[in-house]
Enzyme design. Structure first.
Site: not given
Ligand code: GLC
Length: 746
Positions: A279
């Site tokens: 993430d």
């Molecule tokens: C965010 C979220 C994730 C998302 C990623 C990209 O913090 O936790 O679900 O896909 O970053 O935006």
């Protein structure tokens, strides 16, 4: 020098173009990946593991792409996609195309209901259609990779991301999650209108303590395997292209550094072949969490745990080469990760088609067919939870309709969280739709300007509008920003002066229909008791307005059922249907706080599990939803009262539509295992069917029960079905129904 690079890049591209229609010859993807990797330096392999955000802080990115230091871009504007792709393909040494990614969760331009709302439909075709539309509009915009479906099972309405989830049940989440993957990826995710999907957040993010985002998670492995993992296993088996490791710790180990989850379970038990992405910063965060004692160690811990691509952290690119040199990370681990990234790019046929033809984009975005599908999805996602004296549907001879509330004309907020690319100008509100349908019968007075507005200045006009009307449509809820990532609330009642507005309008004595447009289960005890009818519409997306109008007029008969429990007050949380009986079940009506006599003796009220001020039941149970049709269920009939370990039995139930409208009933199958080596939930959803039944007609619904459906994770971490007494229900929701006993034999 540059000329030689170009010649080499073109030569490499021609040699390694992936299998399209056999364009690159019949060599398998694996052979092409191996061949390409044989040409790559260690730093170039590490470059493939590096995802950068092109939405901000990206000044260095074009040159980094030229150097082969970026494998994927997040948040690249459509108008720059082909530009950066050309740098990668024509100006880097090996010409490896970029993987362009973005969060397209419930729509790109045409916004479908938030996933929690879509889950209210219990309809895999609704969810699949939403993903298909999202994929088509994203792909034509240069996106080939989306971070969805989010399949974190959760019963935490305080958690902002419940909006993005598919609710509290593993089976429902599994079926809808698979449908989303099928919608995004189709039969071939390399098709021009399909994208690679991503199962997130692996794992247990939905159980964050106190519903506070990014918080710690403590859950037994048994419950992890019974509740959390099944949806991930289901989408893995369905061929989801990638997984995303999450932010949270699981029992003290950050999941983005968890060898148990990423190597033992995902690779070892499930043999999952796809790429795992972190993430956002979650690799770097291993240091912040106090798990890795430096950012370099965080990179080592992440890659060694099995996270292939580093989203935006930069640690892989900064440290992995020196970690390999120091023997902290083996080159084989780098190769394994790089192989998965390149395999995904070949599967997407990016080597053959790195550029996006955007010439037809305008006819795809907000396509009328997409808008109609969004409207149908939103209508099927509405849940009717109260309708006394058939307040709804609106009578054809109605003279005046008062439209009141801060969500009646909230074009931006009705789209909900996670819709980066949609424009509110395309969003059709309930007010707009109702004016279109009822013309000057509509009297509009918002009452409050937005969901958090505490001012009562608008109440007088709202009350006056109610007085002039035959019926009040009161649109309450939450602004979009009050749910989603990092948007948690400790008080989940309606914000602002909305409850007071309801009370003021209700005091006029006019019939009040409350429509709740929110991103979470709110606590609504006053609102429910003072409304004659209530619809839970959540954030319904671009076409929420016409969809709600379809329900109010009975053009669409409500079919939705709640995928998550609605508590009566936040102190009940966590509260969910599949809980445990305990040694002191509230099998009798306990004394409530206002009934306790003065100086009551300690032992005067009995001892059972409940709250003095909230009882034991939620406001609205999992699976609950009404219709304009009315369905009567017979007692279930079993083909046998004994099920053998190698056999199966059927359970049938006759369901009659005793109402005046044709309707669709979401028929639910629950079982209870009365005794186990671990105590078992009082109910578990084991199957469901959507059944169309015409007014006045009846139908027989049949379910099959087999021992594998009754398995649970025992204390030895084995999935077992244990012999013993069971009860089965065929029911309209988790709180009612006639049970029937059967015995599971050896
Ligand atoms: C965010 C979220 C994730 C998302 C990623 C990209 O913090 O936790 O679900 O896909 O970053 O935006």
């Amino acid at each position: 020098m540059k000329k030689h690079f170009i010649i080499l890049s073109v030569a490499v591209a021609l040699t390694f173009s992936s299998c399209g229609n056999n364009a690159g010859g019949d060599k398998s993807i694996a052979q092409k990946v191996d061949s390409l990797m044989s040409l790559m330096t260690l730093q170039e392999k590490i470059g493939q593991l590096n995802q950068r955000d092109f939405g901000w802080g990206a000044e260095d990115v074009p040159e980094l792409i030229r150097q082969g230091g970026v494998g994927s871009l997040l948040n690249c504007a459509p108008e720059r996609v082909n530009e950066v792709q050309r740098i990668a393909v024509e100006e880097s040494r090996l010409g490896i195309p970029l993987l362009i990614a973005r969060d397209v969760v419930h729509g790109y331009k045409t916004i479908f209901p938030i996933p929690l709302a879509q889950a209210c439909s219990w309809d895999t075709s609704v969810v699949k259609a939403g993903a298909q539309v999202a994929a088509a509009e994203a792909a034509v915009s240069g996106i080939k990779y989306t971070f969805a479906p989010m399949i974190d099972v959760t019963h935490e309405p305080r958690w902002g991301r419940i909006a993005e989830s598919l609710g509290e049940d593993a089976l429902l989440t599994s079926r809808l999650g698979v449908a989303m993957v099928q919608g995004f990826q189709g039969d071939d995710m390399a098709d021009a209108d399909r994208v690679a999907a991503c199962a997130k957040h692996f794992a247990a993010y939905g159980l964050v303590e106190s519903g506070r985002d990014y918080n710690s998670v403590f859950v037994s492995e048994e419950r992890l395997r019974d509740w959390v993992l099944p949806p991930f296993k289901a989408v893995a088996d369905a061929g989801v292209a990638t997984f995303m490791a999450g932010f949270n710790e699981l029992n003290g180990v950050p999941v983005s550094g968890s060898k148990f989850l990423l190597r033992d379970v995902l690779r070892g038990e499930w043999n999952y072949p796809g790429m795992v992405i972190s993430d956002y910063f979650s690799i770097d965060q291993l240091w912040v969490q106090g798990y890795s004692d430096s950012k370099a160690q965080a990179a080592a811990d992440g890659i060694n745990a099995g996270v292939d691509m580093d989203m935006m952290g930069g640690g892989y690119y900064a440290y992995l080469d020196s970690l390999v040199a120091a023997g902290e990370v083996s080159e084989a681990v780098i190769d394994e990760a790089c192989r998965r990234v390149l395999t995904l790019k070949y599967q997407l046929r990016l080597f053959d088609n790195p550029y996006t033809d955007m010439s037809g984009r305008d006819t795809v975005l907000y396509n009328p067919a997409h808008l109609q599908m969004a409207r149908e999805a939103a209508a099927k996602s509405v849940v009717l939870v109260k309708n006394v004296d058939k307040t709804l549907p609106i009578k054809p001879d109605v003279r005046k309709i008062a439209v009141i509330g801060p969500m009646a004309d909230a074009a931006y907020d009705q789209m909900g969280t996670w819709c980066f690319d949609a424009e509110k100008e395309h969003s059709v509100t309930p007010l707009a739709a109702l004016r279109e349908e009822y013309g000057d019968k509509i009297i509009y007075a918002p009452g409050t300007k937005y969901s958090r507005d505490n001012s009562k200045e608008g109440f007088a006009k709202a009350v006056a509008a109610a007085r002039q009307s035959d019926i009040v449509l009161l649109f309450l809820g939450e602004e979009a920003i009050l749910s989603g990532e990092a948007k948690c609330r400790a008080d989940i009642s309606l914000p602002g002066a909305q409850t007071a507005l309801l009370e003021a309008v209700e005091a006029t004595g006019k019939p009040v229909v409350t429509i709740v447009m929110s991103g979470r289960p709110n606590t609504l005890p006053v609102e429910l008791s003072k409304s004659d009818a209530m619809l839970i519409a959540m954030h319904g997306g671009t076409m929420a307005g016409p969809a709600i109008a379809d329900i109010l007029s009975a053009r669409t008969v409500p079919q939705g059922k709640l995928p998550v429990t609605f508590p009566s007050m936040v102190g009940q949380v966590p509260i969910y249907y599949n809980d445990y009986r305990t040694g002191r079940p509230a099998d009798y009506r306990p004394t409530m706080i206002d009934e306790i006599p003065l100086e009551a003796k300690q032992t005067s009220m009995g001892f059972c599990t409940y709250w003095l001020d909230a009882g034991i039941s939620p406001l609205l149970p999992f699976g609950y939803g009404l219709s304009y049709a009315t369905f009567e269920y017979s007692d279930p009939v079993l083909s046998s009262d004994t099920l053998t370990m190698d056999g199966q039995i059927t359970v049938t139930c006759d369901i009659k539509n005793t109402g005046d409208y044709d309707g669709t009933e979401i028929v639910q199958l629950y079982t209870r295992d009365h005794f186990g080596s671990l105590v078992r939930p009082v109910k578990e959803l084991k199957d469901f069917q959507l059944v169309d039944i015409k007014a006045g007609e009846d139908t027989t619904v049949t379910f099959t029960i087999s021992p594998d459906m009754l398995e649970f994770c025992n204390a030895d971490m084995r999935m077992v079905a244990e012999p013993g007494d069971f009860t089965v229900w065929v029911a309209p929701n988790s709180a009612v129904g006639a049970g029937k006993g059967f015995y599971l034999g050896e």
